[in-house]
Design a protein around this motif. Structure first.
Motif, PDB file in Angstrom:
ATOM      1  N   TYR A 468       0.865  -1.187   0.000  1.00 34.25           N
ATOM      2  CA  TYR A 468       0.000   0.000   0.000  1.00 34.25           C
ATOM      3  C   TYR A 468       0.899   1.235   0.000  1.00 34.25           C
ATOM      4  N   VAL A 469       0.461   2.282  -0.692  1.00 34.58           N
ATOM      5  CA  VAL A 469       1.123   3.587  -0.610  1.00 34.58           C
ATOM      6  C   VAL A 469       0.030   4.613  -0.326  1.00 34.58           C
ATOM      7  N   ILE A 470       0.094   5.251   0.828  1.00 35.01           N
ATOM      8  CA  ILE A 470      -0.978   6.143   1.277  1.00 35.01           C
ATOM      9  C   ILE A 470      -0.551   7.609   1.154  1.00 35.01           C
ATOM     10  N   CYS A 471      -1.466   8.434   0.640  1.00 26.43           N
ATOM     11  CA  CYS A 471      -1.215   9.875   0.475  1.00 26.43           C
ATOM     12  C   CYS A 471      -2.314  10.682   1.170  1.00 26.43           C
ATOM     13  N   ASN A 484       0.321  14.034  -3.358  1.00 22.78           N
ATOM     14  CA  ASN A 484      -1.070  13.680  -3.595  1.00 22.78           C
ATOM     15  C   ASN A 484      -1.138  12.374  -4.369  1.00 22.78           C
ATOM     16  N   ALA A 485      -2.286  11.708  -4.243  1.00 22.44           N
ATOM     17  CA  ALA A 485      -2.434  10.358  -4.770  1.00 22.44           C
ATOM     18  C   ALA A 485      -2.234  10.290  -6.284  1.00 22.44           C
ATOM     19  N   LEU A 486      -2.746  11.271  -7.011  1.00 22.65           N
ATOM     20  CA  LEU A 486      -2.633  11.237  -8.472  1.00 22.65           C
ATOM     21  C   LEU A 486      -1.173  11.338  -8.920  1.00 22.65           C
ATOM     22  N   ASP A 487      -0.436  12.275  -8.296  1.00 26.43           N
ATOM     23  CA  ASP A 487       0.978  12.432  -8.656  1.00 26.43           C
ATOM     24  C   ASP A 487       1.796  11.206  -8.276  1.00 26.43           C
ATOM     25  N   VAL A 488       1.553  10.678  -7.072  1.00 21.76           N
ATOM     26  CA  VAL A 488       2.304   9.500  -6.611  1.00 21.76           C
ATOM     27  C   VAL A 488       2.000   8.304  -7.503  1.00 21.76           C
ATOM     28  N   HIS A 489       0.744   8.158  -7.896  1.00 25.60           N
ATOM     29  CA  HIS A 489       0.372   7.063  -8.796  1.00 25.60           C
ATOM     30  C   HIS A 489       1.134   7.170 -10.114  1.00 25.60           C
ATOM     31  N   THR A 493       3.955   4.490 -11.311  1.00 27.07           N
ATOM     32  CA  THR A 493       3.690   3.811 -12.589  1.00 27.07           C
ATOM     33  C   THR A 493       4.923   3.900 -13.482  1.00 27.07           C
ATOM     34  N   GLN A 494       5.569   5.073 -13.460  1.00 24.53           N
ATOM     35  CA  GLN A 494       6.791   5.271 -14.250  1.00 24.53           C
ATOM     36  C   GLN A 494       7.954   4.463 -13.660  1.00 24.53           C
ATOM     37  N   TYR A 495       8.082   4.481 -12.311  1.00 27.95           N
ATOM     38  CA  TYR A 495       9.203   3.826 -11.629  1.00 27.95           C
ATOM     39  C   TYR A 495       9.172   2.310 -11.858  1.00 27.95           C
ATOM     40  N   GLU A 525      -3.735  -8.884  -8.824  1.00 32.79           N
ATOM     41  CA  GLU A 525      -3.603  -8.372 -10.193  1.00 32.79           C
ATOM     42  C   GLU A 525      -3.066  -6.940 -10.150  1.00 32.79           C
ATOM     43  N   VAL A 526      -3.333  -6.241  -9.056  1.00 36.73           N
ATOM     44  CA  VAL A 526      -2.704  -4.949  -8.750  1.00 36.73           C
ATOM     45  C   VAL A 526      -1.684  -5.217  -7.656  1.00 36.73           C
ATOM     46  N   HIS A 527      -0.441  -4.784  -7.898  1.00 35.47           N
ATOM     47  CA  HIS A 527       0.646  -5.115  -6.963  1.00 35.47           C
ATOM     48  C   HIS A 527       0.901  -4.012  -5.937  1.00 35.47           C
ATOM     49  N   VAL A 528       0.743  -2.760  -6.361  1.00 35.54           N
ATOM     50  CA  VAL A 528       0.910  -1.621  -5.446  1.00 35.54           C
ATOM     51  C   VAL A 528      -0.369  -0.785  -5.518  1.00 35.54           C
ATOM     52  N   LEU A 529      -0.983  -0.559  -4.379  1.00 38.01           N
ATOM     53  CA  LEU A 529      -2.214   0.236  -4.347  1.00 38.01           C
ATOM     54  C   LEU A 529      -1.915   1.611  -3.756  1.00 38.01           C
ATOM     55  N   VAL A 530      -1.997   2.639  -4.615  1.00 35.59           N
ATOM     56  CA  VAL A 530      -1.853   4.023  -4.160  1.00 35.59           C
ATOM     57  C   VAL A 530      -3.238   4.499  -3.731  1.00 35.59           C
ATOM     58  N   SER A 531      -3.337   4.999  -2.508  1.00 40.14           N
ATOM     59  CA  SER A 531      -4.661   5.311  -1.982  1.00 40.14           C
ATOM     60  C   SER A 531      -4.620   6.477  -1.005  1.00 40.14           C
ATOM     61  N   THR A 532      -5.796   7.101  -0.830  1.00 39.67           N
ATOM     62  CA  THR A 532      -5.973   8.021   0.291  1.00 39.67           C
ATOM     63  C   THR A 532      -6.393   7.162   1.485  1.00 39.67           C
ATOM     64  N   THR A 533      -6.904   7.788   2.537  1.00 40.40           N
ATOM     65  CA  THR A 533      -7.174   7.035   3.769  1.00 40.40           C
ATOM     66  C   THR A 533      -8.460   6.211   3.707  1.00 40.40           C
ATOM     67  N   VAL A 534      -9.045   6.021   2.527  1.00 40.48           N
ATOM     68  CA  VAL A 534     -10.241   5.171   2.442  1.00 40.48           C
ATOM     69  C   VAL A 534      -9.922   3.724   2.826  1.00 40.48           C
ATOM     70  N   VAL A 535      -8.646   3.363   2.847  1.00 46.82           N
ATOM     71  CA  VAL A 535      -8.287   1.996   3.268  1.00 46.82           C
ATOM     72  C   VAL A 535      -8.013   1.925   4.767  1.00 46.82           C
ATOM     73  N   GLU A 536      -8.271   3.019   5.471  1.00 50.70           N
ATOM     74  CA  GLU A 536      -7.913   3.072   6.892  1.00 50.70           C
ATOM     75  C   GLU A 536      -8.573   1.964   7.694  1.00 50.70           C
ATOM     76  N   VAL A 537      -9.836   1.678   7.400  1.00 47.79           N
ATOM     77  CA  VAL A 537     -10.592   0.733   8.225  1.00 47.79           C
ATOM     78  C   VAL A 537     -11.033  -0.480   7.421  1.00 47.79           C
TER      79      VAL A 537
END
Length: 680
Positions: A468-471, A484-489, A493-495, A525-537
């Motif tokens: 997980y990568v949280i922004c 921010n999540a869009l920029d980090v994503h 994606t490039q890295y 199928e998704v290896h890295v999930l870039v997310s805001t805090t919606v995954v908190e709980v």
């Protein structure tokens, strides 16, 4: 009639206009005004100049030794300087933008000045200057003000009210408690809180008021608890113990000692004729869901239905999936109800709830809508209950007549908050993690170390693990310099281009989009999930072993701990990396605490100390009361004592009959506690 309950206009010197100003800060009666306490005191105690430290705020008394010189600089800015003898010390004094003082100061004039001491230059920068014969109090109260209401005005109004009505101040605490704790009586306390003579008096008056505030609140809580237990009948579940044991034996893993303990506490409540109102606390991954499943199965065995309400659709779907796996083999019919439920399916679900075909319903706030009705609702479980308002919880409880209620939270609540915000409930705590769970290793990294962090994540990905990568933000902000999540994503994606799939999850996506990316993440199928805090709980992907949190200093400790709990849910070693360059001491302290402990209750206590009770839940609806002087963090010993005393008083016959408890009894009755009303 109690004269202190008269309107403020009865005080000579307080007219209609002044009373209207006081109403703006919630002061309506004379008692309100007398119990409007200062939030701090200015200490004007005279000190020996030789004992004062550099930079310290100090009050000194001396005689003017030189004529004051006045100079101007900038735009209408002034500097007034003079020297004075303080004992045997010659001290310089400088007053900025107080030119009017020049005509008030003369050689040999005795003055008292308060300001900041400069040790090197033997100089004091003056905040206040008073003629010595005008000094009246060493400790001056400071009151909160609003609008046109000034601090001077509040002090004058309080002084008028006290002089005219002090003889009508009646004692509220029984003599036995006053003597046991050596507390000031009420009349002396009201005098001393507004007109203290010494620092010791300030200390003693605070002891009295803090204890009284806590005792009154806890009496109301314990009275409500007594009422709910004795006056309202619960579902009184009766079930086959052998069938329940068979269900527990079929679980894929043994229960921990802590799970067994809290399970017995809950089941004892369910079997009693009294209404259950219990809070179940358990750290992330402690196994609350399994306990909930057993309790709901017991309810169904008793011929009742169960309902589980959760704050998000993702969490509802996960609970539905895991509970179906556990309960379906035992013939239990479950259903899911969220805002995404299709119209036809929704209609069928509602019909089957009324007919009793559905045993257990799992859903979001959709469960409290008007058209949702039950045949025989016996148990309501609310997960992450502080995310729902008191009214929302009450509506669901009323749908079944009077079902037993269990509140669950993975946010470890400090004991001091648990006995204030949830004082009318019984509290169970799962304080043990399942066997085999490894401690999540937590590291603090600076932003310049990002390449090393991403390389570390890649090592985990090559072993088939996920991250997980949280922004903090969704999009770029001009106001906040945070990732921010869009920029980090885009960056990730490039890295990892051509090697790994990078997913994106945030609150502005619709339900279908969120569900799609989460299901792909669950299937690896998704290896890295870039997310805001919606995954908190609640999100549960055991294969994820790395949690990277960008700008971690922007999150509270409780939230960081919740995010960290998204990993470490399998058998593999997991890691949490806090990417942060905190500018403040509090930010740095948060990072240190997170790296030093994985214990959610320790984290929550520290979070409470750093943030205060008002911000702990992030919502007023959490029910944390606001006290005039007491502080649930710093005065926790007084809170514990008051709760113990209140419990004994409410249970005693003397409290309900003897005249010495009449004032306290009246407070409880007027609060509505005896009518089962929830109060703040």
């Amino acid at each position: 009639m109690n004269k202190l309950l008269l309107p403020l206009t009865e005080v000579k010197g307080i007219g209609e206009d002044s009373a209207a100003l006081l109403t703006q800060i919630g002061l309506v009666t004379i008692r309100d005004l007398l119990e409007y306490y200062p939030f701090r005191y200015e200490d004007y105690t005279l000190k020996d100049i030789s004992e004062v430290k550099h930079g310290e705020r100090v009050t000194i008394e001396g005689r003017v030794h030189s004529e004051p010189s006045l100079s101007y600089y900038g735009h209408k800015k002034s500097r007034l300087m003079f020297r004075l003898f303080v004992g045997s010390h010659l001290v310089s004094a400088v007053c900025f933008n107080q030119a009017y003082l020049k005509n008030k100061i003369s050689i040999n004039q005795a003055v008292t000045i308060t300001g900041k001491w400069d040790q090197g230059r033997a100089m004091i920068t003056v905040n206040e200057l008073r003629l010595t014969n005008n000094v009246s109090q060493a400790f001056v109260p400071v009151y909160s003000t609003r609008g046109d209401l000034t601090a001077k005005g509040i002090k004058r109004f309080i002084s008028l009210a006290y002089k005219q009505y002090k003889d009508y101040i009646e004692e509220t605490l029984p003599q036995e408690l006053l003597q046991r704790y050596k507390l000031l009586n009420k009349k002396d306390a009201i005098r001393a809180v507004h007109f203290p003579n010494t620092q010791e008096e300030v200390k003693q008056v605070r002891r009295r008021i803090v204890y009284e505030e806590f005792l009154l609140f806890q009496l109301k809580m314990q009275a409500l608890r007594k009422y709910e237990r004795e006056q309202s009948k619960g579902a009184q579940h009766s079930y086959d113990e052998d069938q329940l044991d068979a269900f527990k034996d079929a679980l894929p893993f043994p229960l921990t000692n802590a799970q067994n303990r809290v399970l017995q506490e809950i089941l004892n409540d369910m079997k009693s004729p009294y209404h259950m109102s219990r809070l179940l606390q358990g750290d992330v991954g402690s196994g609350k869901t399994v306990v909930a499943a057993i309790c709901m199965y017991a309810s169904v065995l008793s011929g009742n239905q169960g309902a589980l309400m959760v704050p998000t659709e993702i969490l509802a779907e996960q609970h539905f999936s895991s509970l179906t796996d556990l309960l379906l083999p035992f013939g239990i019919k479950l259903a899911l109800l969220t805002s995404s439920t299709k119209t036809r399916e929704r209609r069928e679900t509602l019909q089957q709830l009324v007919s009793g075909e559905i045993d257990i319903i799992i859903g979001t706030h959709s469960l409290i809508q008007d058209e949702v009705n039950f045949k025989n609702l016996g148990l309501v479980i609310t997960d992450e209950q502080h995310r729902f308002g008191v009214e929302q919880r009450r509506v669901l409880r009323q749908k079944g007549g009077n079902p037993d209620v269990l509140f669950m939270t993975a946010t470890p609540i400090p004991r001091t908050l648990a006995i204030t915000a949830f004082g009318e409930m019984d509290v169970s705590v799962i304080d043990e993690l399942p066997a085999g769970r490894k401690k999540i290793e937590t590291y603090w990294a600076k932003h310049h170390m990002l390449d090393r962090v991403l390389s570390f994540i890649e090592k985990e990905l090559t072993q088939g693990k996920q991250a997980y990568v949280i922004c903090p933000l969704i999009e770029e902000s001009d106001k906040l310099d945070v990732q921010n999540a869009l920029d980090v994503h885009a960056t990730l994606t490039q890295y990892y281009r051509g090697k790994y799939e990078i997913g994106l999850l945030h609150g502005r996506m619709n339900s279908a989009e969120k569900d799609d990316v989460m299901r792909r993440f669950e299937k690896n199928e998704v290896h890295v999930l870039v997310s805001t805090t919606v995954v908190e709980v609640g999100v549960n992907v055991p294969n994820a072993t790395v949690m990277l949190i960008y700008d971690a200093e922007r999150f509270g400790l409780a939230q960081l701990h919740q995010l960290r709990g998204r990993v470490g849910r399998g058998q593999d070693q997991s890691y949490c990396i806090l990417l942060a360059d905190p500018k403040t001491e509090i930010g740095q302290e948060r990072m240190r605490i997170m790296t030093e402990t994985n214990d959610g209750f320790i984290v929550s206590e520290k979070d409470l100390e750093l943030r205060g009770p008002g911000d702990f839940f992030g919502k007023k609806q959490s029910g944390v009361p606001e006290f005039k002087m007491a502080d649930v963090v710093h005065d926790y010993r007084a809170l514990e004592t008051a709760r113990h005393d209140a419990t004994l008083l409410i249970q005693s016959e003397a409290f309900w009959k003897d005249s010495e408890f009449e004032a306290l009894r009246l407070e409880v009755i007027q609060s509505g506690a005896l009518e089962g009303e929830k109060f703040d």
